[in-house]
Scaffold this motif. Structure first.
Motif, PDB file in Angstrom:
ATOM      1  N   PRO A 111      18.561   9.810  23.742  1.00  0.00           N
ATOM      2  CA  PRO A 111      19.724  10.094  22.891  1.00  0.00           C
ATOM      3  C   PRO A 111      19.544   9.571  21.474  1.00  0.00           C
ATOM      4  O   PRO A 111      18.867   8.561  21.257  1.00  0.00           O
ATOM      5  CB  PRO A 111      20.874   9.375  23.609  1.00  0.00           C
ATOM      6  N   THR A 112      20.150  10.265  20.528  1.00  0.00           N
ATOM      7  CA  THR A 112      20.131   9.808  19.138  1.00  0.00           C
ATOM      8  C   THR A 112      20.944   8.526  18.996  1.00  0.00           C
ATOM      9  O   THR A 112      20.561   7.608  18.272  1.00  0.00           O
ATOM     10  CB  THR A 112      20.723  10.898  18.220  1.00  0.00           C
ATOM     11  N   LYS A 113      22.049   8.479  19.690  1.00  0.00           N
ATOM     12  CA  LYS A 113      22.900   7.290  19.713  1.00  0.00           C
ATOM     13  C   LYS A 113      23.351   7.037  21.151  1.00  0.00           C
ATOM     14  O   LYS A 113      23.391   7.939  21.972  1.00  0.00           O
ATOM     15  CB  LYS A 113      24.135   7.489  18.830  1.00  0.00           C
ATOM     16  N   GLY A 114      23.715   5.822  21.435  1.00  0.00           N
ATOM     17  CA  GLY A 114      24.223   5.471  22.740  1.00  0.00           C
ATOM     18  C   GLY A 114      23.116   5.200  23.752  1.00  0.00           C
ATOM     19  O   GLY A 114      21.924   5.230  23.426  1.00  0.00           O
ATOM     20  N   ARG A 115      23.519   4.939  24.992  1.00  0.00           N
ATOM     21  CA  ARG A 115      22.553   4.592  26.036  1.00  0.00           C
ATOM     22  C   ARG A 115      22.923   5.263  27.356  1.00  0.00           C
ATOM     23  O   ARG A 115      24.095   5.500  27.640  1.00  0.00           O
ATOM     24  CB  ARG A 115      22.508   3.071  26.229  1.00  0.00           C
ATOM     25  N   VAL A 155      27.130   8.388  24.232  1.00  0.00           N
ATOM     26  CA  VAL A 155      25.893   9.139  24.013  1.00  0.00           C
ATOM     27  C   VAL A 155      26.112  10.294  23.044  1.00  0.00           C
ATOM     28  O   VAL A 155      27.023  11.116  23.208  1.00  0.00           O
ATOM     29  CB  VAL A 155      25.350   9.674  25.355  1.00  0.00           C
ATOM     30  N   SER A 156      25.253  10.356  22.029  1.00  0.00           N
ATOM     31  CA  SER A 156      25.244  11.463  21.077  1.00  0.00           C
ATOM     32  C   SER A 156      23.811  11.967  20.926  1.00  0.00           C
ATOM     33  O   SER A 156      22.863  11.177  20.992  1.00  0.00           O
ATOM     34  CB  SER A 156      25.786  11.031  19.712  1.00  0.00           C
ATOM     35  N   MET A 157      23.662  13.280  20.722  1.00  0.00           N
ATOM     36  CA  MET A 157      22.328  13.868  20.555  1.00  0.00           C
ATOM     37  C   MET A 157      22.351  14.833  19.389  1.00  0.00           C
ATOM     38  O   MET A 157      23.146  15.770  19.362  1.00  0.00           O
ATOM     39  CB  MET A 157      21.903  14.601  21.837  1.00  0.00           C
ATOM     40  N   GLN A 216      28.413  14.451  21.399  1.00  0.00           N
ATOM     41  CA  GLN A 216      29.031  13.452  20.544  1.00  0.00           C
ATOM     42  C   GLN A 216      29.895  12.488  21.360  1.00  0.00           C
ATOM     43  O   GLN A 216      30.870  12.896  21.985  1.00  0.00           O
ATOM     44  CB  GLN A 216      29.912  14.126  19.478  1.00  0.00           C
ATOM     45  N   ASP A 217      29.468  11.229  21.379  1.00  0.00           N
ATOM     46  CA  ASP A 217      30.254  10.139  21.972  1.00  0.00           C
ATOM     47  C   ASP A 217      30.678  10.429  23.416  1.00  0.00           C
ATOM     48  O   ASP A 217      31.849  10.304  23.781  1.00  0.00           O
ATOM     49  CB  ASP A 217      31.491   9.840  21.120  1.00  0.00           C
ATOM     50  N   VAL A 218      29.706  10.808  24.231  1.00  0.00           N
ATOM     51  CA  VAL A 218      29.974  11.120  25.642  1.00  0.00           C
ATOM     52  C   VAL A 218      29.778   9.870  26.493  1.00  0.00           C
ATOM     53  O   VAL A 218      28.723   9.249  26.459  1.00  0.00           O
ATOM     54  CB  VAL A 218      29.046  12.245  26.140  1.00  0.00           C
ATOM     55  N   SER A 219      30.803   9.523  27.254  1.00  0.00           N
ATOM     56  CA  SER A 219      30.730   8.360  28.149  1.00  0.00           C
ATOM     57  C   SER A 219      31.252   8.746  29.526  1.00  0.00           C
ATOM     58  O   SER A 219      32.264   9.440  29.641  1.00  0.00           O
ATOM     59  CB  SER A 219      31.562   7.198  27.603  1.00  0.00           C
ATOM     60  N   PHE A 220      30.550   8.311  30.553  1.00  0.00           N
ATOM     61  CA  PHE A 220      31.003   8.526  31.930  1.00  0.00           C
ATOM     62  C   PHE A 220      30.125   7.691  32.851  1.00  0.00           C
ATOM     63  O   PHE A 220      29.088   7.171  32.444  1.00  0.00           O
ATOM     64  CB  PHE A 220      30.911  10.003  32.333  1.00  0.00           C
ATOM     65  N   GLU A 221      30.529   7.573  34.100  1.00  0.00           N
ATOM     66  CA  GLU A 221      29.698   6.927  35.095  1.00  0.00           C
ATOM     67  C   GLU A 221      29.889   7.608  36.444  1.00  0.00           C
ATOM     68  O   GLU A 221      30.946   8.176  36.721  1.00  0.00           O
ATOM     69  CB  GLU A 221      29.987   5.426  35.189  1.00  0.00           C
TER      70      GLU A 221
END
Length: 248
Positions: free
Chosen positions: A83-87, A13-15, A48-53
Motif C-alpha cells: 500500500p501507498t499508505k497504511g498497513r 490503507v490507501s493505494m 483511500q483510508d480503508v480499514s477492516f479486520e
C-alpha cells in the motif's frame, strides 16, 4: 499488537497509481522523455483510508462496481502489492485465486500442473500425490488428465485452479470472481467447498459482482465505491443496500 484471533487487518490503507497523461508508443521515446523530465502523470487513488479486520475462520465479501478497488485490495492483502499508505496484517498461509489459471504452464498437462502449483506453494510431491485424485475428481477432468492446458477451455482451467486452491490446506483463501466462470453445477460445488473450508477454520476474502453469491459465501461484506468504504456489516444488509443502489 494484533489480536491472535484476527486473520486479516487493514489499517487506513490507501493505494495510489501514476497514470501517464501521454501515450508513449516506443520504449526509446519513453526513456528519452523520462530522462528529460517530460513525462507527466496524474495521481489515481484506487483505495483511500480503508480499514477492516476479519477474524480467523470468518468470511468477508467485497462488492462494488468495476473500478471500485476490490481487486486492488485483494492484491494488497495477498502481498502482491504494497500500500501507498497504511498497513495490512495477515496471519497464516494464503492461497490467492485471481486469474483462475494463475501459476499454470499451458504447455503442461493437468497432472504436471498439479505438482508444479503444489511445489510453488510449498507442498511436497507426496502430499500432492495423496490429494491428486480428489483434485481431478472435483475438477471433473478424469478424461483430460494428460492433455496440455493450452487445449483446455477457460472453464476447464478454472475448475482445475479452484480444485487445487481449495483441496489443499490454507489458512486464508483470497478469491476474485471464482464463480464467474463455469456452469450452475460448478457454482454449487464451489459454494459448498468454500463453506466446508470455512467450517474447517479457513478465512475467506471473496470478491464477486453477484450480491447473491456474496450472501451465500460470506457472513459479512464491504461495499466499495471509488476506493472508499460505503458500507460494512452483515452481508445480507450490505448486499441489499448495494442492489438498491444499482437500481437507481
Amino acid at each position: 499488537m494484533i489480536d491472535s484471533n484476527i486473520a486479516i487487518k487493514a489499517e487506513d490503507v490507501s493505494m495510489m497509481f501514476n497514470l501517464s497523461r501521454e501515450r508513449e508508443e516506443r520504449l526509446k521515446e519513453y526513456i528519452i522523455n523520462l530522462v528529460k523530465g517530460k513525462l507527466f502523470f496524474d495521481e489515481f487513488w484506487a483505495l483511500q483510508d480503508v480499514s477492516f479486520e476479519v477474524e480467523k475462520g470468518d468470511s468477508l465479501g467485497l462488492i462494488g462496481v468495476n473500478g471500485s478497488g476490490k481487486t486492488t485490495l485483494l492484491k494488497l492483502v495477498a502481498g502482491i502489492m504494497k500500500p501507498t499508505k497504511g498497513r495490512i496484517y495477515t496471519d497464516g498461509s494464503i492461497a490467492p485465486l485471481f486469474a483462475m489459471n494463475s501459476g499454470f504452464d499451458s504447455s503442461l498437462s493437468a497432472r504436471e500442473n498439479i505438482f508444479l502449483v503444489g511445489a510453488l506453494r510449498g507442498y511436497t510431491k507426496e502430499y500432492m500425490k495423496k490429494r491428486f485424485d480428489e483434485i481431478i475428481d472435483f475438477a471433473e477432468l478424469e478424461d483430460f488428465v494428460d492433455v496440455p492446458l493450452k487445449n483446455y477451455s477457460s472453464g476447464m482451467s478454472s475448475r482445475l485452479a479452484f480444485a487445487i486452491a481449495t483441496l489443499v490446506h490454507t489458512d486464508i483463501l483470497i478469491a476474485d470472481e471464482v464463480l464467474a466462470v463455469g456452469d450452475a453445477k460448478f457454482h454449487k460445488k464451489s459454494e459448498a467447498r468454500m463453506a466446508k473450508m470455512r467450517e474447517g477454520g479457513t478465512t475467506i476474502l471473496f470478491v464477486s459482482h453477484s450480491a447473491g453469491a456474496v450472501q451465500k459465501v460470506c457472513r459479512n461484506a464491504i461495499w466499495l465505491d471509488h476506493g472508499k468504504i460505503v458500507m460494512a456489516g452483515p452481508s445480507a444488509k450490505v448486499c441489499r443496500a448495494y442492489e438498491e443502489f444499482c437500481k437507481t
